[in-house]
Design a protein around this motif. Structure first.
Motif: not given
Length: 197
Positions: A1-29
């Protein structure tokens, strides 16, 4: 699970397990309700819900609602699923659009109203739970917790005590939200009934 940087292009910045809420979103299926107490999600299958989904099931059966997506998140040791629903509602015009009431949220009182009614008393959820929170915080402080300077990992007993303290804080926050929600709902019903009369 990772979040993309919106302002600066480049590699994705991975989320920290300590500071973010574990979540997942389903849009298909397959995202659907199974009966009144179960929901079916992709890759997770059939899951029992704590609350009844009767009202949403009735709207789906009537063809006035459609589930668009589902988000599963972990909060205070519990798992929650929130469904994003496209809902068909009949447009209604208010009978008395000038019916307005001013509400000022306070500290000593929960709310003060502009129409002269007595102010709503503050339930003081945090003060009520302060004794239990002190007890739980002391229990956490007596156990071996994490230390980033020495790379010490927390003990299992510290993790259990910290989870119990987090649940108590979550209960206080939920009680506050519930009190404000009930207050605003009662005001809306009262104004609506006054308009109907």
């Amino acid at each position: 699970m990772f979040s993309l940087a919106h302002s600066v292009p480049g590699f994705p910045r991975f989320r920290s397990k300590r500071t973010t809420t574990p979540s997942v979103r389903f849009t298909t299926g397959t995202i659907r309700l199974d009966g009144r107490t179960h929901v079916v999600l992709p890759r997770l299958g059939r899951i029992k819900t704590h609350e009844s989904t009767r009202e949403l099931a009735r709207r789906i059966e009537a063809g006035t609602a459609r589930i668009a997506s589902a988000t599963v998140r972990r909060e205070a040791g519990r798992w929650f699923v929130s469904l994003s629903v496209h809902l068909d509602r009949a447009t209604t015009t208010p009978a008395r659009p000038d019916a307005v009431i001013g509400v000022d949220l306070g500290v000593t009182t929960l709310a003060v109203f502009s129409d002269g009614r007595p102010p709503a008393a503050n339930p003081r959820h945090l003060a009520t739970a302060s004794k239990r929170l002190r007890h739980l915080s002391r229990a956490v402080s007596r156990k071996t917790g994490p230390d980033r300077r020495t790379a010490q990992r927390p003990s299992r007993r510290w993790q259990r005590a910290d989870a119990a303290r987090n649940r108590a804080h979550h209960r206080v926050a939920a009680s506050r939200r519930d009190a404000i929600h009930k207050l605003t709902t009662s005001l809306a019903r009262e104004l609506r009934n006054a308009d109907a009369q």
